[in-house]
Scaffold this motif. Structure first.
Motif, PDB file in Angstrom:
ATOM      1  N   ASP A  57      -3.099  -0.752  -1.508  1.00 37.58           N
ATOM      2  CA  ASP A  57      -1.701  -0.407  -1.329  1.00 37.58           C
ATOM      3  C   ASP A  57      -1.657   0.831  -0.446  1.00 37.58           C
ATOM      4  OD1 ASP A  57       0.872   0.907  -1.720  1.00 37.58           O
ATOM      5  OD2 ASP A  57       1.215  -0.483  -3.366  1.00 37.58           O
ATOM      6  N   ASP A  59       0.587   2.810   0.496  1.00 41.05           N
ATOM      7  CA  ASP A  59       1.448   3.934   0.116  1.00 41.05           C
ATOM      8  C   ASP A  59       0.925   4.676  -1.103  1.00 41.05           C
ATOM      9  OD1 ASP A  59       3.386   3.571   2.194  1.00 41.05           O
ATOM     10  OD2 ASP A  59       4.130   1.829   1.098  1.00 41.05           O
ATOM     11  N   SER A  60       0.434   3.927  -2.100  1.00 46.67           N
ATOM     12  CA  SER A  60      -0.070   4.575  -3.316  1.00 46.67           C
ATOM     13  C   SER A  60      -1.568   4.841  -3.268  1.00 46.67           C
ATOM     14  CB  SER A  60       0.237   3.701  -4.535  1.00 46.67           C
ATOM     15  OG  SER A  60      -0.538   2.502  -4.510  1.00 46.67           O
ATOM     16  N   GLY A  61      -2.296   4.108  -2.411  1.00 44.69           N
ATOM     17  CA  GLY A  61      -3.752   4.241  -2.368  1.00 44.69           C
ATOM     18  C   GLY A  61      -4.463   3.469  -3.457  1.00 44.69           C
ATOM     19  N   GLU A  62      -3.743   2.687  -4.246  1.00 45.34           N
ATOM     20  CA  GLU A  62      -4.380   1.906  -5.300  1.00 45.34           C
ATOM     21  C   GLU A  62      -5.223   0.787  -4.697  1.00 45.34           C
ATOM     22  OE1 GLU A  62      -1.526   0.494  -8.066  1.00 45.34           O
ATOM     23  OE2 GLU A  62      -0.895   2.495  -8.707  1.00 45.34           O
TER      24      GLU A  62
END
Length: 537
Positions: A57, A59-62
């Motif tokens: 992801d 945006d979140s870095g997940e």
């Protein structure tokens, strides 16, 4: 008499003893090669060294693991999505191209391509090239049919893309060129030359052409396809591998050296989506000043509990080769590369001297105060020594699969054999000192005791040669065994992948603590051993 590795165990966890201390945070990706946005808006990342594909992801870095290393892929390097959401994967070492349906089912597209790398789609059409000298460029047919040759004579192809003019643009890595060709084939046309080590050709959503270089500086070149005019930007991201543009035309790049994902904005601004990490690590050592180094295949890093990871050098910089393992001898590092070479490397000046070559696949490395370096050559079944004059001698041969080596204070050499589950001492004849172990690899002598990593059981075993006592010092270590490349593709030709076999290294720090190459998570860990005989947790 040899001691069986399961005879005696240390007390159970919960005794208050210390846990391993990470010198760097675990890697979020364990390598980052080809990247592409999927229909779900996630950024999919191929991880060549560990045989994985992950989804990020942005945006979140997940990070979500999509294809684990025990799946059908061995060395995924580049990926592309078809119009129906099917993922296509170039699996370099075995010479295969795969398709993965949106519901996760795999099917083989072809195994008739040698070292397939660059892969791209044009609508429902699929194209792939070969990363080798004299490589070929094909159209493939996922629903059946033989590959159609478009052109040949590629000087190491890699990531490619169709341009707004409907032609396929692709790099020649070894000649610093970008070429283009119609999708039906024909005579390739030169677009630009003089781009340093072009690894990926990409168009943004406005149709602008960008060429990534896999150099140490992280160069990206903007090219005018009509005039061949160029302008370059230095990103500071070493070892760029691939790029992808999202729906908002934001540019994201991957680094095969650092395993990172970075967003590149206007006027040189950057945003870290996933920070740099270690791909392996494959070797670890500490110099007399207390600086810890990790050999990480594509680069050499320094790690510490306070600063995390500092990139010392990278392939394409001043490293003499792809680093397999390393041991410090004073201010100089003795570095072995994957081609079987030994080099004396100065990490401060970035200079090296070749000491030996053609030694075959190497794993463990050790050195003594005289300047003698000892090496394990597993495929040859040998343990080698290189003296201060660079003369190579055979200390032992006819062994099954020696991987780890260490020297005690008397100069005696101990060797781990991960296939037979043994540790040997090299006297006039090899003597078994530990037996019944689970894939023993990295070994080290600290004080008067021997330590060995049992990768199969994810534990560290401690052995006292004087008493024959064996105890388990640490459990649940972040280590794993991954298959290496076989060295040949599906057609029997060299695969050219350079992927190393799995090896978990162990080294001794200045205070007698142990340093572990925790290849199960991409970190270096400090293991403090207490006087009672265990640091277990």
């Amino acid at each position: 008499m040899p001691t069986n590795g399961t005879d005696l165990e240390a007390p159970e966890p919960g005794t208050g003893r210390s846990r391993p201390v990470r010198l760097n945070e675990p890697s979020g990706l364990r390598g980052a090669n080809g990247i592409a946005f999927g229909p779900d808006g996630l950024l999919y990342v191929a991880q060549f060294l560990t045989g994985r594909i992950s989804a990020v992801d942005i945006d979140s870095g997940e990070v979500e693991l999509v294809v684990p290393p025990d799946g059908p892929l061995r060395t995924p390097d580049d990926i592309a999505f078809g119009a129906d959401g099917t993922m296509y994967i170039a699996d370099v070492a075995p010479g295969r191209v795969w398709q993965r349906s949106p519901n996760g089912e795999f099917a083989l597209v072809t195994d008739a391509v040698v070292v397939p790398n660059g892969i791209t789609c044009l609508g429902d059409r699929l194209f792939v090239n070969e990363m080798r000298s004299g490589g070929r460029l094909f159209e493939l047919f996922p629903d059946g049919g033989s590959p159609v040759l478009l052109t040949e004579g590629l000087a190491y192809g890699n990531a490619m893309r169709f341009g707004p003019d409907g032609r396929l643009y692709y790099p020649h890595m070894m000649t610093d060129e970008v070429l283009r060709i119609p999708p039906e084939g024909g005579e390739p046309e030169l677009v630009v030359r003089g781009v340093p080590i072009p690894v990926a050709v990409r168009f943004d959503r406005a149709g602008e052409l960008f060429v990534l270089s896999c150099d140490a500086a992280g160069t990206i070149t903007h090219v005018d396809p009509e005039t061949g005019g160029t302008s370059s930007t230095v990103t500071g991201v070493p070892g760029l591998d691939n790029a992808a543009f999202d729906a908002a035309n934001r540019m994201f790049v991957s680094s095969f050296v650092r395993g990172s994902i970075t967003e590149l904005g206007e006027r040189g601004r950057t945003r870290t989506v996933l920070p740099p990490g270690l791909n392996g690590p494959f070797g670890v050592t500490v110099d007399p000043a207390g600086r810890t180094y990790a050999a990480d295949h594509f680069g050499l890093s320094s790690v510490s509990g306070s600063d995390g990871i500092d990139q010392v050098d990278v392939v394409g910089g001043t490293l003499p080769g792809l680093p397999r393992n390393v041991v410090a001898t004073g201010d100089v590092l003795q570095l072995v590369d994957i081609s079987g070479g030994l080099h004396a490397y100065d990490p401060v000046r970035g200079v090296s001297r070749g000491r030996a070559a053609g030694l075959g696949e190497l794993a463990g490395i050790a050195a003594d105060s005289s300047g003698r370096v000892v090496l394990a050559a597993p495929e040859r079944g040998q343990v080698l020594a290189v003296d201060e004059t660079d003369s190579v001698t055979v200390l032992a041969e006819g062994l099954e699969h020696p991987v780890g080596v260490t020297l005690d204070h008397h100069g005696r050499c101990y060797v781990s054999d991960d296939r037979l589950g043994r540790v040997l001492r090299l006297d006039e004849e090899p003597v078994v000192v530990l037996d019944g172990l689970g894939t023993p690899q990295g070994i080290a002598v600290s004080g008067d005791e021997l330590f060995v990593v049992e990768v199969e059981h994810r534990r560290l075993r401690r052995f006292d040669p004087a008493t024959g006592t064996s105890t388990v010092a640490f459990r649940e270590l972040a280590v794993e065994t991954l298959p290496g490349a076989s060295g040949t593709g599906s057609n029997g030709e060299p695969d050219g992948s350079g992927r190393p076999s799995s090896f978990v290294d162990l080294a001794v720090a200045g205070d007698g603590s142990l340093l572990l190459a925790a290849n199960g998570e991409g970190s270096v860990q400090l293991l403090k051993i207490d006087a009672e005989g265990t640091g277990e947790w």
